[in-house]
Design an enzyme around this catalytic site. Structure first.
Site, PDB file in Angstrom:
ATOM      1  N   CYS A   1       3.488  -6.004  10.124  1.00  5.87           N
ATOM      2  CA  CYS A   1       3.149  -5.033   9.077  1.00  5.87           C
ATOM      3  C   CYS A   1       4.490  -4.640   8.495  1.00  5.87           C
ATOM      4  O   CYS A   1       5.431  -4.338   9.249  1.00  5.87           O
ATOM      5  CB  CYS A   1       2.446  -3.821   9.680  1.00  5.87           C
ATOM      6  SG  CYS A   1       2.269  -2.430   8.526  1.00  5.87           S
ATOM      7  N   THR A   2       4.593  -4.653   7.167  1.00  8.17           N
ATOM      8  CA  THR A   2       5.910  -4.410   6.566  1.00  8.17           C
ATOM      9  C   THR A   2       6.399  -2.980   6.804  1.00  8.17           C
ATOM     10  O   THR A   2       7.583  -2.698   6.632  1.00  8.17           O
ATOM     11  CB  THR A   2       5.887  -4.711   5.057  1.00  8.17           C
ATOM     12  OG1 THR A   2       4.796  -4.008   4.449  1.00  8.17           O
ATOM     13  CG2 THR A   2       5.744  -6.205   4.809  1.00  8.17           C
TER      14      THR A   2
ATOM     15  N   SER B   1       0.835  -1.207   0.000  1.00 10.92           N
ATOM     16  CA  SER B   1       0.000   0.000   0.000  1.00 10.92           C
ATOM     17  C   SER B   1       0.870   1.257   0.000  1.00 10.92           C
ATOM     18  O   SER B   1       0.427   2.329  -0.392  1.00 10.92           O
ATOM     19  CB  SER B   1      -0.891   0.002   1.237  1.00 10.92           C
ATOM     20  OG  SER B   1      -0.083  -0.110   2.401  1.00 10.92           O
TER      21      SER B   1
ATOM     22  N   CYS C   1       3.024  -6.969   1.922  1.00 10.55           N
ATOM     23  CA  CYS C   1       2.073  -6.320   2.829  1.00 10.55           C
ATOM     24  C   CYS C   1       1.315  -7.415   3.567  1.00 10.55           C
ATOM     25  O   CYS C   1       0.703  -8.285   2.928  1.00 10.55           O
ATOM     26  CB  CYS C   1       1.107  -5.476   1.998  1.00 10.55           C
ATOM     27  SG  CYS C   1      -0.268  -4.789   2.928  1.00 10.55           S
TER      28      CYS C   1
ATOM     29  N   THR D   1      -1.336  -7.069   5.498  1.00 11.04           N
ATOM     30  CA  THR D   1      -2.784  -6.872   5.424  1.00 11.04           C
ATOM     31  C   THR D   1      -3.322  -7.480   4.130  1.00 11.04           C
ATOM     32  O   THR D   1      -4.266  -8.278   4.140  1.00 11.04           O
ATOM     33  CB  THR D   1      -3.119  -5.360   5.474  1.00 11.04           C
ATOM     34  OG1 THR D   1      -2.403  -4.760   6.555  1.00 11.04           O
ATOM     35  CG2 THR D   1      -4.599  -5.140   5.660  1.00 11.04           C
TER      36      THR D   1
ATOM     37  N   TYR E   1      -4.371   0.408   3.996  1.00 13.62           N
ATOM     38  CA  TYR E   1      -5.236  -0.758   3.840  1.00 13.62           C
ATOM     39  C   TYR E   1      -5.835  -1.185   5.180  1.00 13.62           C
ATOM     40  O   TYR E   1      -6.921  -1.747   5.245  1.00 13.62           O
ATOM     41  CB  TYR E   1      -4.440  -1.947   3.281  1.00 13.62           C
ATOM     42  CG  TYR E   1      -4.130  -1.879   1.804  1.00 13.62           C
ATOM     43  CD1 TYR E   1      -4.626  -0.864   0.997  1.00 13.62           C
ATOM     44  CD2 TYR E   1      -3.337  -2.861   1.213  1.00 13.62           C
ATOM     45  CE1 TYR E   1      -4.338  -0.822  -0.360  1.00 13.62           C
ATOM     46  CE2 TYR E   1      -3.047  -2.830  -0.138  1.00 13.62           C
ATOM     47  CZ  TYR E   1      -3.550  -1.817  -0.922  1.00 13.62           C
ATOM     48  OH  TYR E   1      -3.258  -1.786  -2.267  1.00 13.62           O
ATOM     49  N   GLY E   2      -5.062  -0.961   6.236  1.00 16.89           N
ATOM     50  CA  GLY E   2      -5.413  -1.540   7.535  1.00 16.89           C
ATOM     51  C   GLY E   2      -6.755  -1.126   8.097  1.00 16.89           C
ATOM     52  O   GLY E   2      -7.317  -1.832   8.934  1.00 16.89           O
TER      53      GLY E   2
HETATM   54  N1  DGL Z   1       2.304  -2.437   4.931  1.00 16.62           N
HETATM   55  C1  DGL Z   1       1.028  -2.996   5.154  1.00 16.62           C
HETATM   56  C2  DGL Z   1       1.099  -4.283   5.975  1.00 16.62           C
HETATM   57  O1  DGL Z   1       2.097  -4.962   5.972  1.00 16.62           O
HETATM   58  C3  DGL Z   1      -0.131  -2.194   5.642  1.00 16.62           C
HETATM   59  C4  DGL Z   1      -0.153  -0.753   5.822  1.00 16.62           C
HETATM   60  C5  DGL Z   1      -1.527  -0.209   5.552  1.00 16.62           C
HETATM   61  O2  DGL Z   1      -1.775   0.114   4.389  1.00 16.62           O
HETATM   62  O3  DGL Z   1      -2.357  -0.111   6.480  1.00 16.62           O
HETATM   63  O4  DGL Z   1       0.141  -4.663   6.595  1.00 16.62           O
END
Ligand code: DGL
Length: 270
Positions: free
Chosen positions: A194-195, A13, A76, A78, A44-45
């Site tokens: 979360c990355t 994201s 990601c 999520t 996205y979360g």
């Molecule tokens: N980097 C995404 C993950 O690993 C999420 C960040 C987001 O868009 O909320 O979950």
């Protein structure tokens, strides 16, 4: 056999997946990479499962058609915990997901109490329940959502300071869930699910202290990609890797130094 110039597509994201990209460059320094950040969809979360699944599968389908990658990685947690199966159905190339590193955390915890910090959407996923049952059934896995950390990581990579209150809040909520604090049942392992969060590893490590080990999946994902591409040849034709964003190109403002340091050309729009 893939065309030597065919890229690996890394998708997130936002900039979080760069933590996977950094690990990937260590094992496959010559592989051409297109990194796609869905800034128009970030974060996205806080979205629903249906919104995330439709968006991720749709975008990855269009991106794969345009760039003909040899492999796609959903960098990601999520998106992976929600849409990995669907994306695999849509694409005809190997698709690697990024899921919370519960298995390695369970292997290293000594107190048996593991903290997990992810997005709101990730921590409620059945996928995470299943990982917990399979790998940490005899441990205590304490999950917290930290949506503020996603924005903090985005801002940090653009040069902004991190608000210590955000980090302290994650620490305090997990400590309250763990119970009395020091002792045999305290958290000694923290899964960064979360990355984006390894970008805040320094701040998190300072807040949690030396007794807590931070665990994330980036190196494991990179090894998995290298394994799947074993024997393939790579040629970049002298061109830098590509960093592509959805939405206005201005979304990438402030990332110039971080991108240049990672061998990317200027940000491009999708
Ligand atoms: N980097 C995404 C993950 O690993 C999420 C960040 C987001 O868009 O909320 O979950």
């Amino acid at each position: 056999m893939a065309d030597p110039v065919a890229p690996i597509l890394l998708f997130d994201s936002g900039v979080g997946g760069l933590t996977v990209y950094d690990a990937l460059r260590k094992v496959l320094p010559d592989a051409p990479v297109i990194y796609a950040a869905d800034l128009a969809g970030l974060p996205y979360g806080t979205k629903t499962e249906a919104q995330i699944a439709a968006r991720v599968a749709g975008l990855l389908g269009r991106m794969a058609e345009r760039w003909q990658p040899r492999l796609a990685c959903i960098a990601c947690n999520t998106a992976s915990t929600i849409a990995l199966g669907m994306v695999r159905d849509v694409l005809e190339i190997p698709v690697v997901g990024t899921v919370p590193a519960i298995k390695p955390a369970a292997a290293v915890t000594r107190t048996g109490t593991i903290g997990l910090v992810g997005t709101e959407a990730t921590i409620r996923q059945r996928y995470v329940d299943d990982l917990e049952t399979e790998f940490a059934g005899d441990k205590r896995l304490l999950r917290v959502a930290a949506p503020g950390l996603v924005q903090a990581a985005e801002a940090k990579l653009r040069g902004a300071p991190v608000d210590p209150a955000l980090i302290a809040d994650v620490h305090d909520r997990l400590a309250a869930m763990a119970g009395s604090g020091a002792g045999d049942d305290s958290i000694d392992t923290l899964v960064l699910a979360c990355t984006h969060f390894p970008l805040l590893a320094e701040e998190l490590a300072a807040a949690f202290g030396e007794s807590v080990q931070l665990v994330d999946g980036a190196a494991g994902i990179a090894r998995r990609i290298a394994h799947l591409l074993e024997g393939q040849s790579f040629a970049r034709d002298g061109s830098p890797n590509r960093f592509v964003v959805t939405g206005p190109l201005a979304g990438a403002n402030g990332l110039e130094a971080a991108l240049a340091a990672r061998g990317f050309g200027s940000a491009e729009g999708f």
